[in-house]
Design an enzyme around this catalytic site. Structure first.
Site, PDB file in Angstrom:
ATOM      1  CG  ASP A 119      -1.968   1.164   1.461  1.00  0.00           C
ATOM      2  OD1 ASP A 119      -1.455   2.241   0.704  1.00  0.00           O
ATOM      3  OD2 ASP A 119      -3.023   1.002   2.049  1.00  0.00           O
ATOM      4  CG  ASP A 155       0.880   0.006  -8.907  1.00  0.00           C
ATOM      5  OD1 ASP A 155       1.354  -0.621  -7.538  1.00  0.00           O
ATOM      6  OD2 ASP A 155      -0.052   0.906  -9.036  1.00  0.00           O
ATOM      7  CE1 TYR A 196      -6.396 -11.398  -8.850  1.00  0.00           C
ATOM      8  CE2 TYR A 196      -6.185  -9.511  -7.451  1.00  0.00           C
ATOM      9  CZ  TYR A 196      -7.289 -10.422  -8.133  1.00  0.00           C
ATOM     10  OH  TYR A 196      -8.381  -9.913  -8.740  1.00  0.00           O
TER      11      TYR A 196
END
Length: 216
Positions: A119, A155, A196
């Protein structure tokens, strides 16, 4: 909590490769010996989610021990179950808050750390919760062996830039970095392992950042 999550929480309580909260403290300083039954290097995956990195690295490197860490038991369930079904004995999972990591590992016990798509905690007010904030970096430095490596895949461009700046501020050596891993010569079998969420990001052509460093 949905029935499926409740089922998974109940099931991981029976898994021999999962430790929850205080149950893992007994292995502090002796994870290789007590859980894995060997003296091989121990590698951590932080914010492991479904454990794709831990499981796949364990397959690639049978001479190492891997521990995936996350607080969400319903996610850990997937990696732990896969490891049991495929009889991958050099991977385990620990369900704890990462800020408590010093209660579970001794100084110099860990050979390498992977932080996989954590996160990003983008709000400035939540900076201290970022897994590359000073308090976390200080803890990683304590449990890593000398010259132990930390890897970050994300990302989130903001988290990547924050971490680069933080390491420069601390004068920590950066060994490798890229803002577009899948179009970089750094890409190899290990970095090609996809989580995932990473698969979802790549489907929409999101760039993947990678950073590797050691502590002085």
């Amino acid at each position: 909590m949905g029935k499926d999550k409740l089922r998974k929480f109940a099931e991981i309580g029976t898994f021999p490769n999962v430790y929850q909260l205080d149950a893992g403290m007994e292995n502090k300083g002796r994870w290789a010996e007590r859980h894995f039954g060997n003296t091989n290097p121990v590698v951590l995956e932080l914010a492991c989610g479904k454990g794709e990195y831990s499981v796949n690295m364990a397959k690639l490197f049978p001479e190492k021990n891997f521990i995936g860490i996350d607080y969400k038991g319903n996610r850990i369930w997937r990696g732990a179950k896969t490891a049991l079904e495929e009889q991958i004995s050099n991977v385990a999972f620990l369900r704890i808050q990462i800020e408590d990591i010093l209660s579970y590992f001794s100084e110099g016990e860990i050979a390498e750390i992977w932080i996989t798509f954590p996160d990003p905690q983008p709000q400035l007010s939540r900076e201290k919760k970022r897994l590359t904030a000073d308090r976390f970096l200080d803890n990683y430095k304590r449990i890593l062996k000398e010259e132990g490596v930390v890897n970050l895949k994300t990302d989130n461009d903001g988290l990547y830039e924050y971490t680069v700046n933080k390491l420069k501020e601390r004068n920590e050596p950066i060994l490798a970095s890229t803002t577009d891993l899948y179009h970089d010569e750094l890409l190899d079998d290990v970095l090609s392992i996809k989580t995932y969420y990473e698969k979802k990001y790549l489907l929409v052509s999101k760039n993947i950042n990678y950073l590797k460093w050691i502590f002085r």
